[in-house]
Design an enzyme around this catalytic site. Structure first.
Site, PDB file in Angstrom:
ATOM      1  N   GLU A 172       0.821  -1.216   0.000  1.00 40.95           N
ATOM      2  CA  GLU A 172       0.000   0.000   0.000  1.00 40.95           C
ATOM      3  C   GLU A 172       0.853   1.264   0.000  1.00 40.95           C
ATOM      4  O   GLU A 172       0.760   2.092   0.928  1.00 40.95           O
ATOM      5  CB  GLU A 172      -0.935   0.022   1.214  1.00 40.95           C
ATOM      6  N   GLU A 370      -5.193  -8.631   1.004  1.00 40.01           N
ATOM      7  CA  GLU A 370      -5.790  -8.215   2.287  1.00 40.01           C
ATOM      8  C   GLU A 370      -7.259  -7.919   2.049  1.00 40.01           C
ATOM      9  O   GLU A 370      -7.622  -7.330   1.033  1.00 40.01           O
ATOM     10  CB  GLU A 370      -5.163  -6.923   2.854  1.00 40.01           C
TER      11      GLU A 370
HETATM   12  C1  BGP Z   1      -4.004  -1.971   5.633  1.00 43.01           C
HETATM   13  C2  BGP Z   1      -2.601  -2.244   6.059  1.00 43.01           C
HETATM   14  C3  BGP Z   1      -2.465  -3.087   7.268  1.00 43.01           C
HETATM   15  C4  BGP Z   1      -3.609  -3.065   8.248  1.00 43.01           C
HETATM   16  C5  BGP Z   1      -4.971  -2.929   7.618  1.00 43.01           C
HETATM   17  C6  BGP Z   1      -6.104  -2.626   8.553  1.00 43.01           C
HETATM   18  O1  BGP Z   1      -4.088  -0.677   5.155  1.00 43.01           O
HETATM   19  O2  BGP Z   1      -1.824  -2.828   5.028  1.00 43.01           O
HETATM   20  O3  BGP Z   1      -1.193  -2.843   7.807  1.00 43.01           O
HETATM   21  O4  BGP Z   1      -3.351  -2.452   9.404  1.00 43.01           O
HETATM   22  O5  BGP Z   1      -4.989  -1.975   6.599  1.00 43.01           O
HETATM   23  O6  BGP Z   1      -6.213  -1.258   8.786  1.00 43.01           O
HETATM   24  P1  BGP Z   1      -6.106  -0.620  10.215  1.00 43.01           P
HETATM   25  O7  BGP Z   1      -5.024  -1.349  10.911  1.00 43.01           O
HETATM   26  O8  BGP Z   1      -5.740   0.801   9.981  1.00 43.01           O
HETATM   27  O9  BGP Z   1      -7.426  -0.777  10.843  1.00 43.01           O
END
Ligand code: BGP
Length: 467
Positions: A172, A370
């Site tokens: 990302e 993801e």
């Molecule tokens: C994505 C990232 C992760 C993760 C996930 C969930 O953007 O690659 O590292 O954390 O989101 O988001 P958050 O942790 O901000 O709730």
């Protein structure tokens, strides 16, 4: 007894079932055995108040100590693959120069453990965690950091490339641009569009240079990038709304997708950067490197759509330049929300992304790297047997997988589905507020792991290769 006849959505043979996590969010051990500081360690030191309940990155979920147990659990819940990241500041504490032998030992052990247990490790090189020593010289704003990253990438390929066959240059990459230089949720918390563009550009260049190095070293795996592709949906078919969505898409998706897959930048974006006076510094030869070193494989992270509309009001000419000078975010009445994270849930978005890749990006090999649902206060769903009954997560996964399945039937080359995430982990400034895992982590009991209902369900999903 097999459920084979009951499977309605069957996935192609060899489909990758697993999950993803990152070093800083899971390893813990942030200050031991030679690890250097990264921006998260530093930011927490200077501003602990920016992290939910004041919880910092020093311990996170202790994967550093518990990786054997964790890999057993992954195996137990049907993982055949898992994406991790290497912590740059653990491997090379100053970002450049000396390699930390303890880190080499750790990552070797982890990779070997994965392979011995039949879980293929996919490895990312950069997941938001700039070594602090390099941030001190400007981080991605400084071109020297691109050189340092290339050297770090080569070190990783040399050390681990004999066993790791799927590499990802960045996770990302738009997020550190947004968080660090536009919207104040990553260190260094600057609001500076010019720097944001330079950071984005250098990140893309660094990715292409790592890919070039990988090929030149004769490595025989695949190398790609992981992007959060957030489809931009216009409020309406009105030309002004449509234009707003095209531009939002150019800023937030195509900015990285086009150079990564096609080796070129979207014209709409270049034109705006030129008109507004924000073109990055580009050196001779850079654009050829980017053109000739595109990705073999694309990881797609999908959480939420972006809905946009034409601007309601004239922007303040005195305000710092932001991409939303060209569009407004649109809150669609009746949208379905994950209230814990404040993100809309729109399952069809995952299909739209895959079809877009099929139709406009040469149907590049890809996978869902993801997707997931963070929920606050999950303890209240723990039943008398000690299991968290996260039916909402199972439903969330199923509802998305149906659309992935449909895209595959229509020809998408989606090869797998990884949930965010394996076990509850540290979500950056949200710390341990929202839980995403198949496995719960009890912070009061030294990180005790318990498989949730979704983990048990995932095992069957993987065994049946569908549901
Ligand atoms: C994505 C990232 C992760 C993760 C996930 C969930 O953007 O690659 O590292 O954390 O989101 O988001 P958050 O942790 O901000 O709730």
């Amino acid at each position: 007894m097999s459920n084979i006849n009951k499977v309605k959505y069957r996935f192609p043979e060899g489909f990758w079932w697993g999950s993803a996590a990152s070093a800083t969010q899971t390893e813990g051990a942030a200050d031991v055995e030679g690890k250097g500081k990264n921006i998260w360690d530093h930011w927490y030191e200077v501003e602990p108040n920016r992290f939910f309940n004041g919880v910092g990155p020093e311990k996170t979920s202790q994967f550093y100590y518990k990786y054997k147990e964790d890999i057993q659990l992954m195996k137990e819940i049907g993982h055949n693959s898992f994406r991790m990241s290497i912590s740059w500041s653990r491997l090379i504490p100053n970002g450049v120069g000396e390699v930390n032998p303890k880190a080499v030992e750790f990552y070797n052990n982890v990779i070997n453990e994965f392979i011995e247990n039949g879980v293929e490790p996919f490895v990312g090189l950069f997941h938001f965690d700039m070594p602090m020593e390099l941030q001190k010289i400007g981080g991605w704003v400084n071109r020297e950091v691109v050189d340092a990253y290339e050297a770090y990438a080569k070190t990783c390929f040399e050390l681990f490339g004999d066993r790791v066959k799927k590499w990802f240059t960045h996770n990302e990459p738009i997020v550190p641009v947004e968080g660090g230089y536009l919207y104040d949720f990553h260190y260094p918390n600057e609001i500076d569009f010019g720097k944001a563009v330079q950071v984005g550009y250098h990140t893309i260049l660094s990715s292409a240079r790592a890919i070039k190095a990988y090929k030149e070293m004769g490595q025989d795996g695949k190398i790609g990038i992981v992007l959060n592709l957030t489809p931009s949906y216009p409020r309406s078919e009105n030309p002004a709304d449509l234009k707003a969505s095209v531009l939002a898409d150019a800023f937030f998706n195509r900015s990285f997708l086009d150079p990564s897959v096609k080796g070129e930048f979207p014209q709409e974006l270049v034109q705006i950067l030129k008109e507004e006076g924000f073109m990055p510094v580009i050196e001779d030869g850079d654009l050829d490197i980017i053109k000739n070193n595109t990705v073999d494989i694309l990881g797609v992270n999908y959480y939420q759509p972006r809905r946009v509309k034409a601007k309601e009001n004239l922007p303040n000419p005195e305000a710092p330049f932001m991409p939303d000078r060209y569009f407004d975010n649109y809150v669609m009445p009746g949208r379905k929300m994950n209230p814990h994270r404040g993100w809309e849930i729109y399952e069809k978005g995952i299909y739209d992304i895959l079809i877009n890749l099929k139709e406009n990006y040469g149907n590049i090999e890809c996978f869902i790297s993801e997707n997931g649902m963070g929920v606050e206060g999950e303890e209240k769903f723990r039943d008398e047997t000690g299991i968290i009954q996260d039916d909402y997560r199972i439903e969330f996964i199923q509802d998305h997988l149906k659309w992935v399945h449909k895209a595959i039937e229509e020809g998408s080359k989606a090869k797998g589905y990884h949930l965010w995430t394996f076990m509850d982990n540290w979500s950056w400034t949200n710390a341990y507020k929202n839980r995403y895992g198949f496995v719960s982590v009890n912070l009061d009991k030294d990180g005790e792991r318990t498989i949730k209902k979704s983990g048990q369900w995932f095992k069957k999903l993987s065994e049946n290769n569908g549901f």
